[in-house]
Scaffold this motif. Structure first.
Motif, PDB file in Angstrom:
ATOM      1  N   LEU A   1       0.835  -1.201   0.000  1.00  0.00           N
ATOM      2  CA  LEU A   1       0.000   0.000   0.000  1.00  0.00           C
ATOM      3  C   LEU A   1       0.868   1.247   0.000  1.00  0.00           C
ATOM      4  O   LEU A   1       1.792   1.369   0.803  1.00  0.00           O
ATOM      5  N   HIS A   2       0.560   2.196  -0.905  1.00  0.00           N
ATOM      6  CA  HIS A   2       1.317   3.444  -0.998  1.00  0.00           C
ATOM      7  C   HIS A   2       0.354   4.607  -1.260  1.00  0.00           C
ATOM      8  O   HIS A   2      -0.666   4.434  -1.929  1.00  0.00           O
ATOM      9  N   ARG A   3       0.731   5.786  -0.781  1.00  0.00           N
ATOM     10  CA  ARG A   3      -0.034   6.986  -1.098  1.00  0.00           C
ATOM     11  C   ARG A   3       0.289   7.498  -2.495  1.00  0.00           C
ATOM     12  O   ARG A   3      -0.536   8.136  -3.139  1.00  0.00           O
ATOM     13  N   LYS A   4       1.521   7.264  -2.941  1.00  0.00           N
ATOM     14  CA  LYS A   4       1.933   7.675  -4.286  1.00  0.00           C
ATOM     15  C   LYS A   4       2.819   6.585  -4.866  1.00  0.00           C
ATOM     16  O   LYS A   4       3.375   5.769  -4.111  1.00  0.00           O
ATOM     17  N   PRO A   5       2.953   6.535  -6.186  1.00  0.00           N
ATOM     18  CA  PRO A   5       3.740   5.467  -6.803  1.00  0.00           C
ATOM     19  C   PRO A   5       5.154   5.398  -6.226  1.00  0.00           C
ATOM     20  O   PRO A   5       5.850   6.424  -6.147  1.00  0.00           O
ATOM     21  N   PRO A   6       5.605   4.217  -5.795  1.00  0.00           N
ATOM     22  CA  PRO A   6       6.949   4.078  -5.219  1.00  0.00           C
ATOM     23  C   PRO A   6       8.027   4.119  -6.290  1.00  0.00           C
ATOM     24  O   PRO A   6       7.760   3.862  -7.465  1.00  0.00           O
ATOM     25  N   ASP A   7       9.241   4.428  -5.865  1.00  0.00           N
ATOM     26  CA  ASP A   7      10.365   4.485  -6.802  1.00  0.00           C
ATOM     27  C   ASP A   7      11.295   3.297  -6.625  1.00  0.00           C
ATOM     28  O   ASP A   7      12.479   3.361  -6.941  1.00  0.00           O
TER      29      ASP A   7
END
Length: 312
Positions: free
Chosen positions: A30-36
């Motif tokens: 789960l992430h709030r924004k796309p992970p890098d």
């Protein structure tokens, strides 16, 4: 196994996801924004709106709940405790409710040794120690433990609670990162007479335990306190980090009572406690029940992490 991880972008989460993927598990994060970084199948969302993505919990063998509010500096919240409760207690309970509805088999809640208290005096904390949380963060974590225990007591979803002490590594946030930066300066330290006893755990060691707890049948319904061995003083930690960084490590013989007075004068009582107080953890329950083996070379691991920090 199919494992869902919250807080996957954090220090522990990144290390845990890499370990789980390396072990061949199917990981959803789960992430709030796309992970890098590579972390398995990504779900975009947050804990404020669990219903929007809770369908992704269906079919999961285990949910590992790492996400939470921590390392808050210069907070301007009028009620810090309520701010911690909203994230660390209420959102955790709502997530567990969704897990029950979606048929998740196990829910692992990463709590904190702060639930037991901020200091030991001769006797290490164990699973039998009475909780005595002081800080808002720890109070909210303990309240979450209580509500989760009640919620999942008769549910088909198992609860596992883990209370780690300070989690360290070259890329750790919070107080350990500040200590790394301080040691890296090569300046003299005032811990020459500090003989406290503190339990800590490396991020690798903690992730190995979490992975074990995710699949071991005897972990169901258990509370675990985990730490590496042996316990070290702050003096020992600084020397090990300095060795890894190839830095001089002059330890000034400042009496601890003077450090305590000075920290009180500048409003840093909590920092004094963390640096000079003792906090020991007895992890024999985890070793006995799950057959877990903690790292037993804390000094050399600290030295290695110091070298990685310097190189980065």
């Amino acid at each position: 196994m199919k494992i869902f991880v919250t807080g996957a972008s954090g220090f522990i989460g990144k290390n845990l996801c890499m370990m789980l993927l390396g072990d061949g598990h199917e990981v959803v994060t789960l992430h709030r924004k796309p992970p890098d970084f590579a972390c398995g199948d990504v779900v975009l969302g947050d804990l404020d709106n669990i219903e929007a993505w809770s369908d992704r919990l269906a079919g999961m063998n285990c949910v590992i709940h790492l996400a939470g509010r921590a390392h808050v500096l210069n907070s301007h919240e009028q009620d810090p405790l309520e701010a911690f409760r909203k994230v660390n207690r209420d959102a955790s309970v709502h997530l567990a409710e969704a897990c029950v509805l979606r048929g998740v088999q196990r829910f692992i809640f990463i709590s904190s040794i702060g639930v037991n208290g901020n200091e030991t005096r001769g006797e290490a904390f164990s699973e039998l120690s009475l909780p005595a949380p002081h800080a808002p963060y720890a109070i909210a974590k303990y309240e979450a433990e209580l509500e989760l225990t009640t919620l999942l007591e008769d549910a088909p979803t198992d609860l596992v609670v883990i209370r780690p002490p300070l989690v360290y590594g070259a890329h750790a946030p919070g107080n350990f990162r500040r200590l790394l930066k301080l040691v890296a300066t090569g300046m003299p330290m005032p811990f020459g007479l500090v003989t406290n006893r503190r339990s800590i755990i490396s991020v690798t060691s903690l992730c190995k335990f979490i992975a074990l707890a995710a699949e071991h049948p005897k972990a169901a319904g258990q509370l675990f306190l985990v730490a590496d061995e042996p316990v070290l003083s702050t003096n020992d930690m600084v020397r090990a980090l300095a060795e890894g960084m190839s830095k001089q490590c002059m330890q000034l013989p400042v009496p601890p009572v003077l450090l305590k007075v000075m920290s009180s004068l500048v409003g840093k009582k909590a920092l004094y406690q963390q640096l000079c107080g003792s906090l020991e953890v007895d992890s024999s329950h985890a070793q006995r029940v799950l057959g877990w083996e903690p790292a037993r070379d804390t000094r050399s691991v600290l030295s290695r992490e110091g070298a990685i920090f310097r190189a980065s």
